[in-house]
Structures are given as C-alpha cells and as structure tokens.
Scaffold this motif. Structure first.
Motif, PDB file in Angstrom:
ATOM      1  N   LYS A   1      -2.363   4.514   6.807  1.00 11.63           N
ATOM      2  CA  LYS A   1      -0.939   4.369   6.506  1.00 11.63           C
ATOM      3  C   LYS A   1      -0.212   5.436   7.297  1.00 11.63           C
ATOM      4  CE  LYS A   1       0.505   5.223   2.064  1.00 11.63           C
ATOM      5  NZ  LYS A   1       0.785   4.920   0.651  1.00 11.63           N
TER       6      LYS A   1
ATOM      7  N   TYR B   1       2.939  -4.984  -1.058  1.00 10.42           N
ATOM      8  CA  TYR B   1       2.958  -4.628   0.361  1.00 10.42           C
ATOM      9  C   TYR B   1       1.601  -3.994   0.666  1.00 10.42           C
ATOM     10  CZ  TYR B   1       8.010  -5.112  -0.361  1.00 10.42           C
ATOM     11  OH  TYR B   1       9.256  -5.597  -0.682  1.00 10.42           O
TER      12      TYR B   1
ATOM     13  N   PRO C   1       6.449  -7.618  -5.559  1.00  4.91           N
ATOM     14  CA  PRO C   1       5.734  -7.947  -4.321  1.00  4.91           C
ATOM     15  C   PRO C   1       4.729  -6.867  -3.948  1.00  4.91           C
ATOM     16  CG  PRO C   1       8.115  -8.022  -3.978  1.00  4.91           C
ATOM     17  CD  PRO C   1       7.880  -7.443  -5.330  1.00  4.91           C
TER      18      PRO C   1
ATOM     19  N   GLU D   1      -5.166  -1.625  -2.716  1.00  7.74           N
ATOM     20  CA  GLU D   1      -6.410  -0.863  -2.847  1.00  7.74           C
ATOM     21  C   GLU D   1      -7.524  -1.885  -2.889  1.00  7.74           C
ATOM     22  OE1 GLU D   1      -5.816   0.914  -6.649  1.00  7.74           O
ATOM     23  OE2 GLU D   1      -4.845   2.690  -5.860  1.00  7.74           O
TER      24      GLU D   1
ATOM     25  N   GLU E   1       9.246   0.623   5.059  1.00 10.01           N
ATOM     26  CA  GLU E   1       7.788   0.713   4.917  1.00 10.01           C
ATOM     27  C   GLU E   1       7.219   1.101   6.276  1.00 10.01           C
ATOM     28  OE1 GLU E   1       4.118  -2.343   3.818  1.00 10.01           O
ATOM     29  OE2 GLU E   1       5.622  -2.909   5.267  1.00 10.01           O
TER      30      GLU E   1
ATOM     31  N   HIS F   1       1.083  -1.233   1.758  1.00  8.56           N
ATOM     32  CA  HIS F   1       1.197   0.121   1.204  1.00  8.56           C
ATOM     33  C   HIS F   1       0.591   0.216  -0.192  1.00  8.56           C
ATOM     34  CE1 HIS F   1       4.166   3.127   3.075  1.00  8.56           C
ATOM     35  NE2 HIS F   1       3.610   2.437   4.037  1.00  8.56           N
ATOM     36  N   ASP F   2       0.718  -0.854  -0.951  1.00  7.42           N
ATOM     37  CA  ASP F   2       0.314  -0.832  -2.358  1.00  7.42           C
ATOM     38  C   ASP F   2      -1.138  -1.258  -2.563  1.00  7.42           C
ATOM     39  OD1 ASP F   2       3.049  -0.340  -2.865  1.00  7.42           O
ATOM     40  OD2 ASP F   2       3.462  -2.494  -2.895  1.00  7.42           O
TER      41      ASP F   2
ATOM     42  N   LYS G   1      -8.321   2.141   5.206  1.00  8.34           N
ATOM     43  CA  LYS G   1      -6.858   2.008   5.200  1.00  8.34           C
ATOM     44  C   LYS G   1      -6.223   3.142   5.996  1.00  8.34           C
ATOM     45  CE  LYS G   1      -2.955   1.616   1.947  1.00  8.34           C
ATOM     46  NZ  LYS G   1      -2.594   1.578   0.518  1.00  8.34           N
TER      47      LYS G   1
END
Ligand code: FES
Ligand code: FES
Lengths: 787, 177
Positions: free
Chosen positions: A281, A29, A27, A34, A201, A31-32, A279
């Motif tokens: 985070k 997220y 999956p 780009e 997360e 977070h992943d 982005k």
C-alpha cells in the motif's frame, strides 16, 4: 432521433447505483482487504535523482525474524512499460529518479518489513542528473543509455542517442511561407509544472503468485485490469490467461491508476514467499514520490494571423518533462499533435511534441491527458493574439473555430455528428455576460479599491486518445424473474459507468431500472474484455456494446416467442418487460416466461437461457503518419467551453471566483445528476491545476512537497460561489442515444479561463502555472514596476 | 507527520510491542473493552481491532479528513488521535450513522444530491457534516464550507456535498422536530 420525452430512463437524474453502499461505508477497497496468510511489503527508494548502485547488502535484513523475502534489482531482469518497455520492476545498476524502488521486502507485518528496509545497506555513487527540459534536450547525459533499443511500434518515435522518448509531429502546408505572408505573428513561451492526481485512496495491490506455475492472482486499485494482465503477461513472458486481476471499489483514479504500477513488484515478492499473498500500500508520500505524476511542460508557440482575424499558421513546440520512464507520457505527447491546436481550423501547422526523459519522478495520464496542458498554451495564446489584433477574443475564436466540413489538423473532416464548439462558447459567454475586455480606465478605477474584477472564457476539445483497435464488451444474463445481471470490464471509480450502463440496459429492454444489476468489481477471469477505463471512451463504446447486448437478448426472446405465437419474428415488439404481437396485443409474454426457455402447458420446453452479448471496437481509426501526423486518431470529439467571472486582490494575489459556467456538447444527457457531478468535480480539479498545485523540485531533483501539508488541493472553501453546467445536445450519430463521453473534459481549459480573466482584470498576461496568490501578486508587482 | 505508532513512512498499523493497556469506550452505541497497544491510533483501533473498515485513511497525517469520526460530539482526525485518548469516549463512525436498515436523512440527501463519486472521502465527509448539523441545525453555505473544509474530496468538487448538507439541514429541522 427520438424525442427526449419518449425515454423511460435516459436523461433521468437517477441515483447512482452504488450510492447506498457508499453512504453506509460498505464498499471494500483494496486498502481494506486482508487475506489469510497475507504478508506486508515495504520498499526502499533511491534518495538520488541519478546514481549508480554500487552494492546492496541485505544480510542484516535477511536474518530479521519475520522477514520472508527481500528482492533487489539483481533478482529480476523483467522490464515493463505501457508503450515503451523501459522500466525495470526494481532498479538495477542505476537509479533514475529520487523515489525509484531499489529493494523490496515482504514480512509478517509492516513493522518488520519497515525494519528490514532500514537494515538494507546500499552504496550509491551519485551521478550528475538530467533535471531540466534544457538538460534533456542537450542530451549530454542520457537518462536511458539503451534508448536506441526502444521500439515505438510506429506510433512512438524514440530518437537515437538522446533523451527524447518520442518525437511526434504534425506538418501541414507551409508554415514559414504563411508566417511571411501573415499580417501579424505572435510568439509566446509558456509553462506548467508537474501535478499530482491525489486520488484519496493511494495505490495499493495484493498479489498471490504460485511459485510452481505461472498462475497469478491480483487485487488492485487499478483503472485497467485488462491492461495490467496484458502488460504483466508480456513482461513475464506468460499467457494472459494465467493472470487474474480483480478490482473491487477504487478510491479515485484520474489516470494515475491506468496502466501497471505496483502489481509486478508484489507478484515477484509473492512468488519469493512461496505464493503467500503480499500486500503493498503506497503511503501518501510514495503517492507523490514513487508513483507517477502529470508531466511538466514547456511550450514555444508562434501564430500567424491576418488582419481580419483568420489564423493562417501555427508552429508549436511542446516539450514534456516526462520523468524517468515513458509510461503513459509518450502517449500524452502524441495526443498533442492531433489535438494541440485547439478546436480551430488552421491551414498551415507544424507541431513538434517531444516526450523527454529526465531524472525525475515519471509521468503518466492525468484526466484528459495532454489537453489541460496544451489548452493552457493554446487558449492563452488565442487571447493574446486577440489583444494584439484589437479584436474581441470571442469574435476571434468564432472566426477560426471548427465547423462541419472543416478539417482538423490531422486531416479529419468535421461533421454535424462531431458537435459544435461554437454552441458551447456562445452559451458560456452569454452566461457570464461578456461585453468585451474592460477599458484601462475601468481597470484603473477598480485598482484603487484593491480588488479588480475580470471575465474570461476558453474553448476546449478532446477525443479519446487510444490505440486504433480499442475495444470493449458486455455480457448479460436474464434471471428467471426477468431481471438482468450485467457484466462489463470497465471500472466505475465514481464516474458512474455502472449507473449509465444500467440506464441503457433498462431503456433498451424497457424494464424498471431496479431490474438491472451491473455486477460490481471487475474480474478478468469473469468479466468480458475492456481495454482500459480511461479516455472518457466508455459512454460511447461501452454504451454501444450494451445496446447490442440488450438487443441480442431481445432477439433471443423474440425467436422463442415467435414459435409460441406461431408468427414471424418481425411481427414481434417489446414493451414494459413483455414481448407481444404487433397485431394481437393480447398475445404477449413477460420476459420472465422466456428467460430460461419457454415451458408449454404439458411441461415441454423450448428456447434456452437468455444471455446477451455485445462488443464494440473503434473501427476506422488509423495510426498517424510519422512525418506529417495525418490520419484518423479520433473516434469522437467532445467540445466544451468555460466562462468565468472573478475578482483578484491586487495586494495578495488571491483569486475569488464568483461564477464559472461550463458548457459541453454531450450529444445526449444520459444522467443529468451524474454528468453534473463530472463537470463540477472536473472544474474544481482544474482549479487545483490553475491556482494551487505543482510539484516543487530542489536542485538535486528531489520533490520538496510530497505531502498534503505542502501540496495543497482545493477544499470546499476554495470553490467558486456558483458553478453552472450547461449541456448542449447535438447528437453524436454513433453515440448511444446520441451521447458522447465527457468525464475528463471539465478539467481542460480551466487554467486558461482563469488566465484569460486575469488579463481582463489586470491587463497582465500570465504565462506560467499555477496562478497561486504568490505568483499572481509577484507578477503584479513586477508589471507595475515597469510602468 | 504523525508518528504515534508509526515508523517513518509506515502506513499500516505497527505494533509497538509495549505492554497492553485497557481501553474502555463506546463505539456506535456499543460498549467496547479491549487491551490494546498504547501507541495505536484510534483509526487503527477502529480498523484493525474492531474491523470497522468504513473509516478510511488517505494520508495518515491529519491533512485529508478521510479518517474523520465523531468523538464526544466533536470531529477528530482519528489518524491523529491515540486510541487511549479515547478512553471512556463516545465514538460515532460511519457504521453508526443509521440504524435498523433505514438511512439517516443526511445519508439520503447525499444520495439524492450525488454528493459522492468514488466514495473514499464519503465516510469522513458524512461525519463532518453530521457534527456540523449537530452543533448548527441551520448552517449557511459559508458555515457548511467551513464545516467540511478539513475533508478533501478529489471527485465531486464539493458543490453536491454542500447542496446535500443544506437540504438535510432543512429536512432535519422540519422532520425531526
Ligand atoms: S488519514 Fe487522517 S487526516 Fe488523512
Ligand atoms: S468521492 Fe472520491 S474523493 Fe470524494
């Protein structure tokens, strides 16, 4: 009601639909993610709980190569807020909590952004801050000078020239008179600290905001894409249609990702960077420090009872240390006035719930918001009263528990459809073999061994806390082979919404579960509307919408089949992916022959693409009367109870749980495996609040434990030896197949049940959370010294 | 807080601009050779350089276990290990847990017991469970709890994970003899 065994999919412990991806690390997220041309943002936080921003010098940061944009409070005048619009996207002139965003940078990489942040010079003038509930109530310093301008829309009640973001009340009957007439009046003061959601997360979002138009595209780890869109549209004064919010997989929410958080800030940054995606985070520290928490709460409670155990009066103050901004906190406070008496019938009630502004990190919804907190007070108080009456706490609860025909404190009449708290309590009390409080003798005998065993139980109830017009919707399309793709606006963050939806679709259409695909990843441009994925409302509301959409599909297919068979539509039935004639079973058409219209042998076609549509609105709810709290706030109640058998080490204060039994009147189990996971997960999260967790602030209002090193959550070593889930199935008349929501409930009353068992073990009443080894050991020492 | 390559409060990989160093290792059975920033963590190497996004980051400071991978048969928090420390190492990540389109027994049991909800902790949890079963094919419940005690899960309450590992152990003993 149909008998259980008639169901093909409902009640079956099916694997969750997204399990395969999740065990293979597939999956994606946010977070992943780009994106081409993506920039990275970092923010500068206020080091002070309350300070005047005298000046900000960004000149050194601006000339750093790779820095694309720097924003401070003066660059944006937008305010945002879920219920009360009280928060600037970036602090301007004043900061209201340590951790508040003062400036933000977008740069080619995080290193550059971070370096730029370190080059920004802010001159602050530290100001005295509002750091306690008493400070807030005193109101000498106002957290929001402009509180008088806040509009609560008739639902929330900000108080003039004060720190009270909302004062909600319930007033029924005459408590003072009832106290006078009561045989016994019991008063207690209790407290619980702020707590963190700690989804694994952290919050993260990416925005792409076109500088030449209103268009904004956001990828975010949000529970509520439609709320993000709506709140941003309101704040920026643009159309909702201009904003697209996409939520791929999300790594836990628990309420902390409801509403709007990082999205407006990165939108501004992206705009400032000519529309390049940006982005942001949150670090784990920011998750604790900048992003919202569950509010601390202090309560004074006074209960009047008669000798026979009947409660005649209840007066409670719930004061919420809700932090610098109201966010969801105001609604947490509001929840307390209709659910903050527990599942009991009480004729005279006065509840005051005050959501207070303080100069601390602000608070928001947390799994079953308002309920774990108020139940800590109510369910402890129930035991304390039973002790004073010399009555068994089980009998005492049973005497007062809500039953069909009785009224809740907001005046709603309970019916059979509401379910049964007594069934839940009975089940757990049997499961733990409750036989009354142990005697002092028994206690003292065990005390000599250094370890004392105790049992306890607690009740709970919760209804979704949501606007009166909350709605959700579903669209589904049949493919040429009779398989169905389903679009919902809710987010499956692990609670299993997509699996439950697939089961309901497959059940109603009577097709194999493999023939249903719930399209993953909500996208406000493509998926139909859902208010927010909160409040455990989706099984009931979404489930009904799904049933309607599936029936819509069946209706369309039957209409075409009626023409083919030259019969009336009402002669047609469906079974096992076929429409057939009730008298002539041989006249039958598979869904696949109807999904894209029916084609006759000569090639001519009738009908069309089968697309089902369903929606559900919580009709009949009303706002609560501002003075009395009377009205209809609850779409559907879910009752539950926990029972626990534990042992406490008198020396160390360590609690070892042998067994915790949890019963919920879920109406109908749709997926036993998933619901069991919700219960066990919720119970352990509740144990976190009960035993481990709590924010620690220093006297300057700084969070002292903003990391997993200092803020411990339960690990596998901390779970009970045995967790038992019990499902009671008194159907909800309006529930899909009779089901109710239960995703949040397991966490509620877990602290209370531990507190109650500690009394049984030690003969000591605990009034404050967490029941950490240190606090328990210390309380034991303080109490034994008294003897 | 780990600060191998991280500025205070930095969560993403940050290039140190130092001269590159060669790194040679095996990841999921494949030989990898790259010139890398010597301050980069193993986690960042896996995610940024190899684009193996299955391994997650939940804290970046060695507390949550979301970044767990198996390095030379032992679990490590890859956020705390420098990539250069993995020189010549044999690394197994979630992406290497099964091959050829067939799930490993452990993965199958995770699904069967619903040992996951949001899934964010799941890759790390699976790696800890894998390493545990490799060193102890017949663990007690207590040993399983210990084995996964470094992996936070905020969703499941761990019971389903323990059940999954227990029955995976049994099946592996029976089927992989
Ligand atoms: S990310 Fe490595 S332990 Fe949390
Ligand atoms: S499944 Fe969500 S953190 Fe474990």
């Amino acid at each position: 009601m149909m008998d259980k065994k008639e169901f093909r999919h409902i009640g079956k412990p099916l694997d969750r639909v997204d399990a395969l991806e999740k065990v293979t690390g597939k999956p994606i997220y946010v977070h992943d993610m780009e994106l081409p041309g993506m920039l990275y943002a970092k923010v500068l936080h206020s080091p002070y709980a309350r300070a005047k921003i005298k000046s900000i010098d960004t000149s050194a940061a601006e000339v750093l190569s790779g820095v694309k944009a720097i924003l401070t409070g003066k660059d944006t005048s937008h305010k945002i807020g879920l219920y009360l619009v009280d928060k600037r996207i970036i602090a301007r002139d004043i900061t209201r909590y340590q951790g508040e965003v003062v400036a933000a940078v977008a740069a080619v990489d995080e290193a550059t952004a971070e370096r730029a942040i370190s080059l920004i010079k802010v001159e602050y003038e530290e100001l005295p801050a509002v750091l306690t509930i008493d400070d807030a109530l005193e109101g000498e310093i106002l957290v929001h000078e402009d509180i008088n301008e806040l509009d609560g829309g008739g639902v929330f009640f900000p108080q003039k020239d004060s720190n009270i973001a909302s004062w909600n009340k319930t007033i029924v009957g005459d408590v003072e008179k009832a106290f006078e007439e009561a045989d016994l009046v019991v008063e207690s003061k209790m407290y619980l600290p702020a707590a963190a959601h700690t989804p694994l997360e952290t919050h993260v979002a990416i925005a792409e905001a076109d500088p030449y138009s209103d268009k904004i595209k956001i990828w975010t780890s949000a529970q509520s894409p439609f709320a993000v869109r709506q709140l941003m549209a309101k704040s920026f004064g643009i159309s909702e249609a201009a904003i697209q919010v996409i939520v791929p997989s999300i790594g836990g929410g628990f309420g902390g990702k409801a509403g709007v958080h990082l999205e407006p800030l990165i939108t501004l940054l992206s705009k400032a960077c000519n529309g390049r995606p940006v982005k942001l985070k949150a670090t784990r520290r920011e998750e604790f420090n900048q992003l919202p928490t569950r509010a601390a709460m202090r309560s004074r409670i006074k209960t009047g009872v008669m000798k026979d155990g009947k409660i005649t009066a209840l007066k409670v103050y719930y004061d919420w240390d809700s932090g610098a901004y109201a966010d969801y906190g105001a609604n947490v406070g509001r929840t307390a006035i209709y659910s903050g008496a527990g599942p009991y019938e009480i004729p005279n009630v006065e509840i005051h719930s005050r959501t207070l502004y303080t100069n601390k990190v602000f608070s928001t919804a947390y799994r079953g918001f308002g309920h774990l907190e108020t139940h800590w007070i109510i369910e402890r108080q129930m035991d304390i009263i039973a002790q004073k009456l010399g009555m068994d706490p089980y009998d005492f609860r049973m005497k007062n528990v809500l039953k069909p025909g009785k009224r809740t404190i907001s005046g709603e009449i309970i019916t059979e459809s509401t379910g049964s708290p007594s069934d839940c309590l009975k089940a757990v009390v049997e499961e733990i073999d409750w036989a009354g409080y142990q005697s002092d003798e028994e206690r003292n005998r065990q005390l000599k061994t250094g370890k004392v065993r105790g049992k306890g139980f607690a009740l709970l109830h919760k209804a979704p806390s949501m606007p009166t017009n909350t709605a959700t919707s579903v669209i589904m399309q049949m493919d040429g082979d009779g398989k169905v793709k389903v679009l919902i606006g809710a987010i499956d963050m692990g609670q299993g919404a997509n699996t439950v939806v697939a089961q309901i679709v497959a059940e109603v259409l009577d097709i194999p579960i493999e023939d249903v695909e719930v399209v993953w990843g909500a996208d406000t441009d493509k998926h139909p509307y859902d208010w927010q994925t909160v409040a455990s409302k989706f099984t009931l509301m979404g489930g009904n919408a799904v049933i309607r959409a599936a029936n819509d599909m069946l209706g369309q297919m039957k209409e075409v089949a009626a023409q083919v068979f030259r019969c009336n539509v009402d002669k047609l039935r469906h079974k096992d992916s076929h429409i057939y004639h009730v008298h002539h079973m041989d006249k039958s058409l598979p869904y696949s022959k109807l999904a894209r219209g029916y084609v006759y042998e000569d090639g001519s076609a009738i009908g069309g693409i089968v697309i089902g549509r369903g929606s559900y609105i919580a009709d009949g709810l009303t706002n609560l009367d501002p003075e009395t709290g009377q009205g209809l706030p609850a779409l559907s109640w879910t009752y539950g109870a926990h029972g626990v058998d534990l042992e406490v080490d008198v020396e160390t204060g360590d609690i070892h749980i042998f067994k915790i039994a949890s019963a919920f009147d879920v109406g109908r189990v749709i997926n036993r495996k998933l619901i069991d996971g919700q219960i066990k997960g919720g119970v352990v999260q509740g144990l976190g609040s009960a035993i481990f967790e709590g924010y620690i602030f220093n006297e300057d209002g700084q969070v002292m434990n903003p990391s997993f090193t200092d803020y411990k959550i339960p690990t596998a070593m901390d779970i009970p030896d045995e967790m038992v889930s019990i499902f009671i199935e008194n159907p909800e008349f309006d529930g899909p197949f009779g089901a109710r929501g239960v995703a949040e409930h397991p966490m509620i009353s877990v602290p209370s049940v531990i507190g109650n068992a500690l009394y049984d073990a030690l003969g000591i009443n605990f009034y404050e959370l967490p029941l950490s080894p240190e606090n328990v050991a210390l309380t034991i020492v303080n109490n034994t010294q008294k003897y | 807080m780990c600060n191998h390559n991280r500025k205070k409060d930095c969560f993403e990989y940050v290039d140190s601009q130092l001269p590159r160093v060669p790194l040679e290792l095996v990841v999921n059975g494949e030989k990898v050779y790259e010139l890398i920033d010597p301050t980069m963590t193993l986690l960042d190497f896996l995610r940024n350089n190899l684009k193996l996004f299955g391994t997650k980051e939940g804290c970046g400071e060695g507390e949550c276990g979301a970044c767990t991978v198996i390095m030379n048969n032992k679990t490590v928090n890859s956020c705390l290990v420098l990539a250069v420390e993995a020189q010549e190492a044999d690394i197994l990540t979630i992406e290497g847990l099964s091959k050829g389109g067939e799930l490993s027994i452990l993965q199958q049991e995770f699904i069967k017991h619903d040992a996951l909800q949001c899934g964010f902790c799941t890759p790390g949890m699976l790696m800890s469970a894998r390493a545990l079963l490799d060193r102890n094919p017949d663990p007690t419940v207590e040993k399983i709890k210990e084995g996964i005690s470094g992996n936070f899960c905020r969703c499941t309450g761990y019971q389903s994970v323990i059940d999954a590992v227990l029955s995976a152990a049994k099946r592996e003993r029976e089927e992989l003899r």
